[in-house]
Scaffold this motif. Structure first.
Motif, mmCIF file in Angstrom:
data_model
loop_
_atom_site.group_PDB
_atom_site.id
_atom_site.type_symbol
_atom_site.label_atom_id
_atom_site.label_comp_id
_atom_site.label_asym_id
_atom_site.label_seq_id
_atom_site.Cartn_x
_atom_site.Cartn_y
_atom_site.Cartn_z
ATOM 1 N N ALA A 78 45.442 -43.015 -36.056
ATOM 2 C CA ALA A 78 45.657 -43.912 -37.198
ATOM 3 C C ALA A 78 46.865 -43.392 -37.977
ATOM 4 O O ALA A 78 47.980 -43.869 -37.790
ATOM 5 C CB ALA A 78 44.400 -43.968 -38.044
ATOM 6 N N GLY A 79 46.656 -42.373 -38.806
ATOM 7 C CA GLY A 79 47.789 -41.778 -39.518
ATOM 8 C C GLY A 79 48.519 -40.759 -38.659
ATOM 9 O O GLY A 79 49.696 -40.465 -38.880
ATOM 10 N N GLY A 80 47.810 -40.169 -37.724
ATOM 11 C CA GLY A 80 48.402 -39.154 -36.842
ATOM 12 C C GLY A 80 48.533 -37.785 -37.489
ATOM 13 O O GLY A 80 49.084 -36.867 -36.896
ATOM 14 N N THR A 81 47.997 -37.620 -38.709
ATOM 15 C CA THR A 81 48.203 -36.337 -39.405
ATOM 16 C C THR A 81 47.379 -35.205 -38.785
ATOM 17 O O THR A 81 47.663 -34.038 -39.023
ATOM 18 C CB THR A 81 47.887 -36.457 -40.919
ATOM 19 N N ASP A 82 46.366 -35.558 -38.021
ATOM 20 C CA ASP A 82 45.648 -34.548 -37.240
ATOM 21 C C ASP A 82 46.153 -34.520 -35.802
ATOM 22 O O ASP A 82 46.408 -33.464 -35.237
ATOM 23 C CB ASP A 82 44.134 -34.862 -37.207
ATOM 24 N N VAL A 83 46.288 -35.705 -35.226
ATOM 25 C CA VAL A 83 46.588 -35.796 -33.794
ATOM 26 C C VAL A 83 47.969 -35.228 -33.442
ATOM 27 O O VAL A 83 48.098 -34.420 -32.518
ATOM 28 C CB VAL A 83 46.492 -37.278 -33.327
ATOM 29 N N ASN A 96 39.803 -38.968 -40.999
ATOM 30 C CA ASN A 96 39.190 -37.748 -41.537
ATOM 31 C C ASN A 96 37.777 -37.571 -40.960
ATOM 32 O O ASN A 96 37.371 -36.448 -40.622
ATOM 33 C CB ASN A 96 39.148 -37.866 -43.069
ATOM 34 N N ARG A 126 44.506 -41.715 -26.165
ATOM 35 C CA ARG A 126 44.048 -41.105 -27.420
ATOM 36 C C ARG A 126 44.488 -42.038 -28.525
ATOM 37 O O ARG A 126 45.678 -42.360 -28.631
ATOM 38 C CB ARG A 126 44.676 -39.717 -27.569
ATOM 39 N N VAL A 127 43.532 -42.509 -29.321
ATOM 40 C CA VAL A 127 43.921 -43.380 -30.431
ATOM 41 C C VAL A 127 44.317 -42.515 -31.620
ATOM 42 O O VAL A 127 43.870 -41.378 -31.747
ATOM 43 C CB VAL A 127 42.782 -44.340 -30.863
ATOM 44 N N ASP A 183 37.241 -33.261 -46.113
ATOM 45 C CA ASP A 183 36.870 -33.399 -47.525
ATOM 46 C C ASP A 183 36.084 -34.660 -47.850
ATOM 47 O O ASP A 183 35.293 -34.664 -48.791
ATOM 48 C CB ASP A 183 38.137 -33.345 -48.401
ATOM 49 N N LYS A 200 35.846 -28.943 -54.531
ATOM 50 C CA LYS A 200 36.444 -28.294 -53.353
ATOM 51 C C LYS A 200 36.915 -26.900 -53.752
ATOM 52 O O LYS A 200 37.653 -26.751 -54.731
ATOM 53 C CB LYS A 200 37.633 -29.136 -52.897
ATOM 54 N N THR A 215 44.122 -41.508 -42.940
ATOM 55 C CA THR A 215 43.055 -42.457 -43.280
ATOM 56 C C THR A 215 41.728 -41.713 -43.482
ATOM 57 O O THR A 215 41.543 -40.612 -42.947
ATOM 58 C CB THR A 215 42.872 -43.474 -42.142
ATOM 59 N N LEU A 227 36.077 -46.668 -34.516
ATOM 60 C CA LEU A 227 35.452 -46.858 -35.823
ATOM 61 C C LEU A 227 36.213 -48.004 -36.491
ATOM 62 O O LEU A 227 37.443 -47.979 -36.550
ATOM 63 C CB LEU A 227 35.554 -45.573 -36.647
HETATM 64 C C1 LIG Z 1 49.467 -30.445 -43.794
HETATM 65 C C2 LIG Z 1 48.090 -31.012 -43.635
HETATM 66 C C3 LIG Z 1 47.122 -30.767 -44.609
HETATM 67 C C4 LIG Z 1 45.824 -31.273 -44.470
HETATM 68 N N1 LIG Z 1 44.914 -31.046 -45.468
HETATM 69 C C5 LIG Z 1 43.667 -31.562 -45.367
HETATM 70 C C6 LIG Z 1 42.715 -31.375 -46.427
HETATM 71 O O1 LIG Z 1 42.993 -30.762 -47.462
HETATM 72 N N2 LIG Z 1 41.463 -31.892 -46.241
HETATM 73 C C7 LIG Z 1 41.110 -32.591 -45.132
HETATM 74 O O2 LIG Z 1 39.955 -33.036 -45.040
HETATM 75 N N3 LIG Z 1 42.003 -32.799 -44.126
HETATM 76 C C8 LIG Z 1 43.265 -32.310 -44.215
HETATM 77 N N4 LIG Z 1 44.183 -32.518 -43.207
HETATM 78 C C9 LIG Z 1 43.766 -33.246 -42.010
HETATM 79 C C10 LIG Z 1 44.120 -34.769 -41.979
HETATM 80 O O3 LIG Z 1 45.193 -35.091 -42.784
HETATM 81 C C11 LIG Z 1 42.913 -35.633 -42.358
HETATM 82 O O4 LIG Z 1 41.808 -35.311 -41.525
HETATM 83 C C12 LIG Z 1 43.203 -37.147 -42.249
HETATM 84 O O5 LIG Z 1 42.198 -37.829 -42.930
HETATM 85 C C13 LIG Z 1 43.277 -37.627 -40.822
HETATM 86 O O6 LIG Z 1 43.521 -39.027 -40.845
HETATM 87 P P1 LIG Z 1 44.546 -39.683 -39.818
HETATM 88 O O7 LIG Z 1 44.451 -41.148 -40.031
HETATM 89 O O8 LIG Z 1 45.897 -39.076 -39.936
HETATM 90 O O9 LIG Z 1 43.867 -39.221 -38.433
HETATM 91 P P2 LIG Z 1 44.540 -39.176 -36.988
HETATM 92 O O10 LIG Z 1 45.322 -37.932 -36.814
HETATM 93 O O11 LIG Z 1 45.217 -40.454 -36.695
HETATM 94 O O12 LIG Z 1 43.211 -39.103 -36.097
HETATM 95 C C14 LIG Z 1 42.268 -38.057 -36.266
HETATM 96 C C15 LIG Z 1 41.190 -38.188 -35.179
HETATM 97 O O13 LIG Z 1 40.433 -39.361 -35.361
HETATM 98 C C16 LIG Z 1 40.554 -40.249 -34.250
HETATM 99 N N5 LIG Z 1 40.620 -41.591 -34.853
HETATM 100 C C17 LIG Z 1 41.430 -41.985 -35.863
HETATM 101 N N6 LIG Z 1 41.125 -43.234 -36.233
HETATM 102 C C18 LIG Z 1 40.119 -43.630 -35.417
HETATM 103 C C19 LIG Z 1 39.353 -44.846 -35.317
HETATM 104 N N7 LIG Z 1 39.547 -45.886 -36.130
HETATM 105 N N8 LIG Z 1 38.369 -44.919 -34.387
HETATM 106 C C20 LIG Z 1 38.143 -43.853 -33.555
HETATM 107 N N9 LIG Z 1 38.820 -42.695 -33.623
HETATM 108 C C21 LIG Z 1 39.787 -42.591 -34.542
HETATM 109 C C22 LIG Z 1 41.784 -39.803 -33.480
HETATM 110 O O14 LIG Z 1 41.689 -40.073 -32.092
HETATM 111 C C23 LIG Z 1 41.738 -38.300 -33.756
HETATM 112 O O15 LIG Z 1 40.838 -37.680 -32.893
HETATM 113 C C24 LIG Z 1 45.488 -32.039 -43.319
HETATM 114 C C25 LIG Z 1 46.472 -32.287 -42.337
HETATM 115 C C26 LIG Z 1 47.759 -31.784 -42.495
HETATM 116 C C27 LIG Z 1 48.784 -32.084 -41.442
#
Ligand SMILES: Cc1cc2nc3c(=O)[nH]c(=O)nc-3n(C[C@H](O)[C@H](O)[C@H](O)COP(=O)(O)OP(=O)(O)OC[C@H]3O[C@@H](n4cnc5c(N)ncnc54)[C@H](O)[C@@H]3O)c2cc1C
Length: 292
Positions: A38-43, A123, A35-36, A132, A191, A119, A175
């Motif tokens: 980036a920021g990990g805020t979802d994963v 998102n 599982r890849v 968003d 929003k 990232t 991506l």
């Molecule tokens: C407390 C909290 C509040 C939040 N509030 C919001 C909000 O208000 N609005 C909102 O839209 N989101 C919100 N989020 C969700 C999240 O922060 C966003 O979706 C963020 O943009 C995810 O980016 P990331 O880099 O952390 O993703 P990650 O957690 O790293 O990855 C998310 C998904 O994308 C995949 N992925 C990541 N990068 C790639 C790549 N380059 N190629 C292929 N696959 C990839 C991963 O495998 C995973 O499935 C919130 C999360 C938390 C924890």
């Protein structure tokens, strides 16, 4: 037990420094082995909450510095590397000047901490209906440059989302870059969420319009959190395009956007409320564009 007391399950961890090394790792990807992130805020929260099964190996993309950029030129438009943070996108002078709707959408995500790690690519790949950045990127004609073992392909973001949490990306694909063409016009993202920060959208509305001599030349409307995927409201867009600016046509178009939405009832809002808010927010966003 509260998720805060749960431990992450065990998994291996790798942090490639080159994009090609990450692709090599994913060549072997089958049945969720890798599982890849980036920021990990979802994963990470999802693995912790056991909403997502722990992979055998987590592949941290953050070491690939070549993917951390935001660039722009008039011919090619805006390019956002897969590791550009939400914060950097919301603050980049070129985004704020030329694509303010995207800066607004990025700034509306969560908190500074989440924006610093998360990232825009994550998102989009996360593919939740309330993401968003998605309505704004759809309005702006965004495309995703992706690469996997079959090579590179460019995917229109309108075709990227399949359903909640699901995209057209293959298990071996990443991506690489989000591309947004240059366009004439103004855009607004609104929003609606019960809390002012740290809350997901109950409804997200993005409108981009080019208004010339009192005529809607080009109108695009993106909706979030009101369908299984982020969507464009094309019937509503068509109602406006070519028309003179006026209350009647704006009201009709806003009502059409509400009709096009396919919201559901859930613990955050009823489908009926969401539909009503689409109408209100489309009208409000168009009002903001034409009053500037
Ligand atoms: C407390 C909290 C509040 C939040 N509030 C919001 C909000 O208000 N609005 C909102 O839209 N989101 C919100 N989020 C969700 C999240 O922060 C966003 O979706 C963020 O943009 C995810 O980016 P990331 O880099 O952390 O993703 P990650 O957690 O790293 O990855 C998310 C998904 O994308 C995949 N992925 C990541 N990068 C790639 C790549 N380059 N190629 C292929 N696959 C990839 C991963 O495998 C995973 O499935 C919130 C999360 C938390 C924890």
């Amino acid at each position: 037990m509260s998720i805060f007391f749960r431990r992450l399950p065990k998994f291996n961890y790798v942090k490639p420094e080159k994009f090609s090394d990450a692709l090599d790792i994913l060549r072997e990807n089958k049945d969720g082995r890798f599982r890849v992130y980036a920021g990990g805020t979802d994963v990470i929260p999802k693995i912790k909450e056991r909403v997502m099964p722990a992979p055998e190996t987590l592949v941290d993309l953050k070491g690939i510095s070549q993917l951390n950029y935001i660039s722009h030129d008039e011919a090619n438009g805006l390019r956002i590397g897969a590791l550009a943070s939400i914060h950097d996108v919301s603050q980049a002078p070129v985004v704020r000047e030329k694509y303010p709707m995207l800066a607004q959408a990025a700034a509306s995500i969560a908190s500074t901490q989440v924006q610093n790690r998360g990232t825009i690519a994550g998102n989009i790949c996360n593919a939740v209906p309330s993401a968003d950045s998605a309505p704004a990127l759809l309005c702006l004609g965004g495309k995703a440059l992706c690469e996997g073992k079959e090579g590179e392909r460019m995917i229109d973001l309108e075709e990227f989302f399949l359903g909640p949490g699901s995209t057209v990306l293959g298990d071996d694909e990443l991506l690489k870059e989000i591309q947004i063409p240059s366009a004439k016009g103004k855009g607004v993202y609104i929003k609606l969420s019960p809390r002012s920060r740290m809350d997901l959208a109950v409804v997200g509305v993005a409108v981009f319009a080019d208004v010339e001599d009192g005529i809607f030349k080009d109108v695009r409307i993106g909706l979030g959190a009101v369908a299984p995927t982020p969507m464009r409201a094309k019937t509503s867009e068509n109602r406006l395009t070519g028309e003179s600016v006026g209350d009647q046509v704006i009201e009709e178009a806003a009502a059409m956007a509400a009709e096009e939405a396919k919201p559901i009832d859930d613990h955050r809002a009823s489908a009926k409320y969401r539909r009503m808010m689409v109408e209100v927010l489309v009208k409000r966003a168009i009002g903001q564009i034409i009053s500037h």
